[in-house]
Scaffold this motif. Structure first.
Motif, PDB file in Angstrom:
ATOM      1  N   SER A  78      34.610  46.642   1.648  1.00 58.33           N
ATOM      2  CA  SER A  78      34.978  47.047   0.293  1.00 58.33           C
ATOM      3  C   SER A  78      35.949  46.059  -0.345  1.00 58.33           C
ATOM      4  O   SER A  78      37.101  46.401  -0.630  1.00 58.33           O
ATOM      5  CB  SER A  78      35.596  48.455   0.309  1.00 58.33           C
ATOM      6  OG  SER A  78      35.780  48.944  -0.997  1.00 58.33           O
TER       7      SER A  78
ATOM      8  N   ILE B 145      37.057  46.303  -6.133  1.00 56.80           N
ATOM      9  CA  ILE B 145      37.663  47.543  -6.618  1.00 56.80           C
ATOM     10  C   ILE B 145      37.430  47.638  -8.115  1.00 56.80           C
ATOM     11  O   ILE B 145      37.749  46.702  -8.861  1.00 56.80           O
ATOM     12  CB  ILE B 145      39.177  47.589  -6.304  1.00 56.80           C
ATOM     13  CG1 ILE B 145      39.410  47.514  -4.792  1.00 56.80           C
ATOM     14  CG2 ILE B 145      39.815  48.850  -6.881  1.00 56.80           C
ATOM     15  CD1 ILE B 145      40.873  47.462  -4.398  1.00 56.80           C
TER      16      ILE B 145
ATOM     17  N   PRO C 115      37.344  52.002  -5.069  1.00 55.06           N
ATOM     18  CA  PRO C 115      36.728  51.020  -4.154  1.00 55.06           C
ATOM     19  C   PRO C 115      35.206  51.133  -4.215  1.00 55.06           C
ATOM     20  O   PRO C 115      34.654  52.231  -4.311  1.00 55.06           O
ATOM     21  CB  PRO C 115      37.272  51.429  -2.782  1.00 55.06           C
ATOM     22  CG  PRO C 115      38.487  52.254  -3.068  1.00 55.06           C
ATOM     23  CD  PRO C 115      38.207  52.952  -4.367  1.00 55.06           C
ATOM     24  N   ILE C 116      34.541  49.999  -4.148  1.00 57.16           N
ATOM     25  CA  ILE C 116      33.095  50.010  -4.280  1.00 57.16           C
ATOM     26  C   ILE C 116      32.407  50.695  -3.102  1.00 57.16           C
ATOM     27  O   ILE C 116      31.254  51.131  -3.217  1.00 57.16           O
ATOM     28  CB  ILE C 116      32.567  48.574  -4.457  1.00 57.16           C
ATOM     29  CG1 ILE C 116      31.174  48.592  -5.102  1.00 57.16           C
ATOM     30  CG2 ILE C 116      32.579  47.820  -3.128  1.00 57.16           C
ATOM     31  CD1 ILE C 116      30.719  47.249  -5.599  1.00 57.16           C
ATOM     32  N   VAL C 117      33.108  50.829  -1.983  1.00 53.16           N
ATOM     33  CA  VAL C 117      32.526  51.539  -0.845  1.00 53.16           C
ATOM     34  C   VAL C 117      32.264  53.003  -1.186  1.00 53.16           C
ATOM     35  O   VAL C 117      31.392  53.647  -0.588  1.00 53.16           O
ATOM     36  CB  VAL C 117      33.438  51.413   0.392  1.00 53.16           C
ATOM     37  CG1 VAL C 117      34.724  52.223   0.204  1.00 53.16           C
ATOM     38  CG2 VAL C 117      32.713  51.851   1.653  1.00 53.16           C
TER      39      VAL C 117
ATOM     40  N   THR D 163      28.687  52.573  -2.481  1.00 47.22           N
ATOM     41  CA  THR D 163      27.685  52.149  -1.507  1.00 47.22           C
ATOM     42  C   THR D 163      27.525  53.142  -0.366  1.00 47.22           C
ATOM     43  O   THR D 163      26.475  53.181   0.282  1.00 47.22           O
ATOM     44  CB  THR D 163      28.052  50.775  -0.930  1.00 47.22           C
ATOM     45  OG1 THR D 163      29.362  50.831  -0.352  1.00 47.22           O
ATOM     46  CG2 THR D 163      28.043  49.721  -2.032  1.00 47.22           C
TER      47      THR D 163
ATOM     48  N   TYR E 278      27.790  50.381   8.160  1.00 44.29           N
ATOM     49  CA  TYR E 278      27.915  50.705   6.738  1.00 44.29           C
ATOM     50  C   TYR E 278      26.789  50.036   5.955  1.00 44.29           C
ATOM     51  O   TYR E 278      26.192  49.047   6.384  1.00 44.29           O
ATOM     52  CB  TYR E 278      29.283  50.248   6.216  1.00 44.29           C
ATOM     53  CG  TYR E 278      30.348  51.304   6.376  1.00 44.29           C
ATOM     54  CD1 TYR E 278      30.679  51.803   7.634  1.00 44.29           C
ATOM     55  CD2 TYR E 278      31.028  51.810   5.275  1.00 44.29           C
ATOM     56  CE1 TYR E 278      31.653  52.768   7.784  1.00 44.29           C
ATOM     57  CE2 TYR E 278      32.012  52.784   5.424  1.00 44.29           C
ATOM     58  CZ  TYR E 278      32.316  53.248   6.678  1.00 44.29           C
ATOM     59  OH  TYR E 278      33.268  54.222   6.827  1.00 44.29           O
TER      60      TYR E 278
ATOM     61  N   TRP F 205      29.895  42.376   2.717  1.00 42.67           N
ATOM     62  CA  TRP F 205      30.184  41.380   1.688  1.00 42.67           C
ATOM     63  C   TRP F 205      30.751  40.111   2.305  1.00 42.67           C
ATOM     64  O   TRP F 205      31.390  40.139   3.369  1.00 42.67           O
ATOM     65  CB  TRP F 205      31.204  41.935   0.685  1.00 42.67           C
ATOM     66  CG  TRP F 205      30.778  43.191  -0.003  1.00 42.67           C
ATOM     67  CD1 TRP F 205      30.783  44.454   0.514  1.00 42.67           C
ATOM     68  CD2 TRP F 205      30.299  43.306  -1.342  1.00 42.67           C
ATOM     69  NE1 TRP F 205      30.338  45.360  -0.422  1.00 42.67           N
ATOM     70  CE2 TRP F 205      30.035  44.688  -1.575  1.00 42.67           C
ATOM     71  CE3 TRP F 205      30.075  42.399  -2.376  1.00 42.67           C
ATOM     72  CZ2 TRP F 205      29.563  45.161  -2.787  1.00 42.67           C
ATOM     73  CZ3 TRP F 205      29.606  42.871  -3.592  1.00 42.67           C
ATOM     74  CH2 TRP F 205      29.344  44.223  -3.789  1.00 42.67           C
TER      75      TRP F 205
END
Length: 242
Positions: free
Chosen positions: A16, A19, A34-36, A39, A61, A65
């Motif tokens: 992640s 952000i 957070p982009i997690v 995803t 996960y 990245w």
């Protein structure tokens, strides 16, 4: 590196590193998402319901990245004209925006994972589009620099032939703009300070001002007598000869 330190490194820079700030994150405490959270949205939802769907290791996960070569730390454009000295040359440097490129690897890791991948990528694309249209920015964490106030310029498929899967690797290009609101305020204040300190500005030139200046300059250059008349006397002499 200890096991916990390595896991923290992977979570920050591999799982992640992006952000979302403001935009669709405006309703989140701290206005940072957070982009997690996008995803892994499906796993988090199922995990709450079933208690066993969240991946137990970071390797499982959905997205991993990595910063790509070509990311810039400093970018300047140099004036292409002769300089009087090094001080003037330094002032001729024009700062350019910074470019940050990340690679997102999203291979299918489980049987029947293509359906989950389609759903996750659809949610991610729609969320990022909504974030961009609402004026949101991004914070990008890389091992060498943390970039703030970034904008997403492009997201494209860069998958190669090393796998039988398709669309397993995506490239996201971000730009850190040259001027933010705070930087613009600082530049404006610096300019006003120079003007207040006596920066010479001529907005209303006149013949009388020019003639007096020319005459005084010529008189001062000889230490006394004037070699040439002032512009005002020259104009008057020409008018009387007609």
């Amino acid at each position: 590196m200890s096991s916990s330190g390595y896991e923290l490194y992977k979570l920050s820079f591999e799982i992640s590193p992006v952000i979302l700030v403001n935009g669709i994150a405006s309703q989140v405490p701290g206005q940072m998402l957070p982009i997690v959270a996008l995803t892994q949205a499906a796993d988090f939802t199922l995990g709450i319901l079933n208690g066993d769907s969240v991946p137990t290791t970071l390797d499982k996960y959905f997205a991993h990245w990595k910063p790509l070569p070509g990311t810039t730390l400093i970018s300047n454009q140099i004036g292409q004209f002769p300089f009087a000295n090094q001080s003037i040359a330094a002032n001729a440097i024009i700062v350019q925006p910074l470019n940050i490129s990340l690679m997102m690897n999203v291979p299918v890791q489980t049987e029947g994972g293509y359906t989950a991948k389609l759903a996750t990528m659809t949610v991610l694309q729609q969320a990022l589009s909504a974030h961009n249209l609402s004026g949101g920015t991004y914070t990008i964490a890389t091992p060498s620099q943390i970039y703030t106030n970034c904008l997403l310029a492009l997201m494209r498929d860069v998958s190669g032939g090393e796998s039988k899967q398709v669309q397993h690797t995506w490239q996201l290009d971000f730009i850190q703009p040259l001027i933010t609101i705070n930087q613009a305020t600082q530049v404006y204040n610096s300019l006003m300070n120079k003007i207040a300190g006596g920066l010479p500005v001529s907005l209303t030139p006149s013949w009388s001002g020019v003639s007096a200046t020319v005459g005084a300059a010529l008189a001062g250059s000889t230490g006394g007598a004037t070699l040439l008349p002032s512009a005002a006397n020259l104009v008057a002499g020409l008018a009387g000869s007609e």
